[in-house]
Design a protein around this motif. Structure first.
Motif, mmCIF file in Angstrom:
data_model
loop_
_atom_site.group_PDB
_atom_site.id
_atom_site.type_symbol
_atom_site.label_atom_id
_atom_site.label_comp_id
_atom_site.label_asym_id
_atom_site.label_seq_id
_atom_site.Cartn_x
_atom_site.Cartn_y
_atom_site.Cartn_z
ATOM 1 N N GLN A 1 0.816 -1.209 0.000
ATOM 2 C CA GLN A 1 0.000 0.000 0.000
ATOM 3 C C GLN A 1 0.857 1.269 0.000
ATOM 4 O OE1 GLN A 1 -2.698 -0.361 3.335
ATOM 5 N NE2 GLN A 1 -4.008 -1.818 2.262
ATOM 6 N N GLY A 2 1.922 1.235 -0.773
ATOM 7 C CA GLY A 2 2.780 2.403 -0.906
ATOM 8 C C GLY A 2 3.783 2.592 0.208
ATOM 9 N N ASN A 3 3.855 1.640 1.135
ATOM 10 C CA ASN A 3 4.799 1.738 2.254
ATOM 11 C C ASN A 3 5.800 0.597 2.209
ATOM 12 O OD1 ASN A 3 3.438 3.988 3.617
ATOM 13 N ND2 ASN A 3 1.815 2.507 4.041
ATOM 14 N N SER A 4 6.997 0.873 2.652
ATOM 15 C CA SER A 4 8.027 -0.150 2.778
ATOM 16 C C SER A 4 8.333 -0.321 4.260
ATOM 17 C CB SER A 4 9.298 0.271 2.015
ATOM 18 O OG SER A 4 10.324 -0.679 2.203
ATOM 19 N N TYR A 5 8.098 -1.531 4.783
ATOM 20 C CA TYR A 5 8.283 -1.733 6.220
ATOM 21 C C TYR A 5 8.565 -3.200 6.535
ATOM 22 C CZ TYR A 5 3.252 -2.971 5.961
ATOM 23 O OH TYR A 5 2.026 -3.519 5.634
ATOM 24 N N THR A 6 9.080 -3.438 7.726
ATOM 25 C CA THR A 6 9.393 -4.787 8.187
ATOM 26 C C THR A 6 8.109 -5.518 8.558
ATOM 27 O OG1 THR A 6 11.535 -4.054 9.052
ATOM 28 C CG2 THR A 6 10.655 -6.133 9.909
ATOM 29 N N TYR B 1 6.377 1.059 13.632
ATOM 30 C CA TYR B 1 6.183 1.395 12.217
ATOM 31 C C TYR B 1 5.308 0.353 11.526
ATOM 32 C CZ TYR B 1 7.498 3.808 7.917
ATOM 33 O OH TYR B 1 7.474 4.548 6.756
ATOM 34 N N TYR B 2 5.467 -0.898 11.894
ATOM 35 C CA TYR B 2 4.612 -1.960 11.347
ATOM 36 C C TYR B 2 3.148 -1.689 11.680
ATOM 37 C CZ TYR B 2 2.261 -6.516 11.135
ATOM 38 O OH TYR B 2 1.355 -7.530 10.877
ATOM 39 N N LEU B 3 2.848 -1.357 12.920
ATOM 40 C CA LEU B 3 1.469 -1.107 13.336
ATOM 41 C C LEU B 3 0.874 0.081 12.586
ATOM 42 C CD1 LEU B 3 1.858 -1.625 17.196
ATOM 43 C CD2 LEU B 3 0.675 -3.159 15.600
ATOM 44 N N LEU B 4 1.653 1.138 12.426
ATOM 45 C CA LEU B 4 1.161 2.321 11.732
ATOM 46 C C LEU B 4 0.908 2.049 10.254
ATOM 47 C CD1 LEU B 4 3.422 5.103 13.307
ATOM 48 C CD2 LEU B 4 1.008 4.694 13.758
ATOM 49 N N CYS B 5 1.817 1.333 9.623
ATOM 50 C CA CYS B 5 1.677 1.057 8.188
ATOM 51 C C CYS B 5 0.611 0.007 7.902
ATOM 52 C CB CYS B 5 3.017 0.595 7.608
ATOM 53 S SG CYS B 5 4.293 1.875 7.550
ATOM 54 N N GLU B 6 0.484 -0.961 8.763
ATOM 55 C CA GLU B 6 -0.406 -2.092 8.497
ATOM 56 C C GLU B 6 -1.871 -1.732 8.716
ATOM 57 O OE1 GLU B 6 -1.532 -5.614 7.146
ATOM 58 O OE2 GLU B 6 0.581 -4.989 7.225
ATOM 59 N N TYR B 7 -2.158 -0.899 9.687
ATOM 60 C CA TYR B 7 -3.550 -0.707 10.090
ATOM 61 C C TYR B 7 -4.156 0.648 9.716
ATOM 62 C CZ TYR B 7 -3.016 -5.051 12.616
ATOM 63 O OH TYR B 7 -2.789 -6.376 12.927
#
Length: 262
Positions: A173-178, A197-203
């Motif tokens: 979704q346009g984000n690069s994260y672990t 960062y995972y929580l912010l990007c994922e949800y």
């Protein structure tokens, strides 16, 4: 105008602002008939909220003639932005404004008073939305670099003290994260910065919130490593709070100025 999430260490400063008045925007449009009564800035668990009252004397239109019409106009979920307006080039006149609160209407209350009916609305910042999001499952990285969300897995960072993060990040979704690693894949330990960062990007949907850069989170958390952190079935707000508390930082939601907004 949009929102952002600020992470900070315990020492902070508040900027002084010149004397000013405020304007209220309802779903992006100027709303002269709403007047702020109270604005509260706080952190977990209350965060920030504002209480506003309907002032019929300030409304010159003819369409809002009944309580039902007014309540429909001030519907739950509509955005509220309170901006501080000031002259920044005295003695000349140049009107500028900065957002001092941004949120959404969470409740509307009607009561009887001596002069008739009184209407008040309460708006909460993004923390109210975060409370309604439940953390569950895991996004897992495949060997080909893609990822899949597995709902029936617990959301546990470094389960039993063993690393379960994928070594390489994924694009989603346009984000690069672990994200989490497959059972048979090489793994590494999650840091608190990566977990947050995972929580912010994922949800969160893109555009809802301006996220901090992963480098900023690593610096603030001093790249501390997570130790068996289970956030399964927590709200997103509680999961972020637990991560931040263990990492020694806090967070709050602040309104962000955007070019061309008033």
């Amino acid at each position: 105008m949009s929102n952002r999430i600020d992470f900070f260490q315990r020492e902070e400063n508040t900027l002084a602002m010149p004397a000013a008045t405020v304007s209220v925007l309802l779903d992006g449009s100027l709303c002269p008939y709403l007047e702020p009564i109270e604005i509260v800035y706080s952190e977990y668990p209350e965060f920030s909220w504002a209480r506003l009252a309907y002032n019929p004397a300030a409304y010159t239109g003819s369409s809002l003639t009944s309580i039902e019409d007014i309540e429909a106009e001030l519907a739950i979920g509509k955005s509220i932005c309170i901006r501080q307006v000031y002259n920044h080039s005295a003695p000349d006149v140049s009107i500028c404004s900065v957002p001092i609160f941004a949120g959404r209407i969470e409740s509307i209350e009607t009561s009887l008073v001596a002069g008739g009916e009184k209407i008040e609305v309460t708006a909460m910042d993004l923390s109210a939305s975060f409370k309604r999001i439940t953390v569950c499952g895991r996004r897992v990285r495949d060997e080909d670099g893609s990822s899949v969300f597995v709902e029936n897995l617990d959301t546990i960072f470094n389960e039993d003290g063993e690393g379960n993060a994928a070594i390489e990040s994924v694009e989603n979704q346009g984000n690069s994260y672990t994200v989490f690693a497959e059972e048979s894949s090489a793994r590494k330990l999650w840091s608190y910065a990566e977990a947050i960062y995972y929580l912010l990007c994922e949800y969160l949907t893109a555009g809802d919130l301006q996220r901090p850069a992963i480098e900023q989170l690593r610096s603030l958390t001093e790249n501390r490593i997570v130790s068996n952190l289970d956030v399964t079935e927590m709200s997103l707000l509680e999961a972020l709070h637990i991560c931040c508390e263990e990492a020694g930082i806090k967070f709050r939601f602040t309104a962000r100025f955007m070019q061309g907004s008033f």
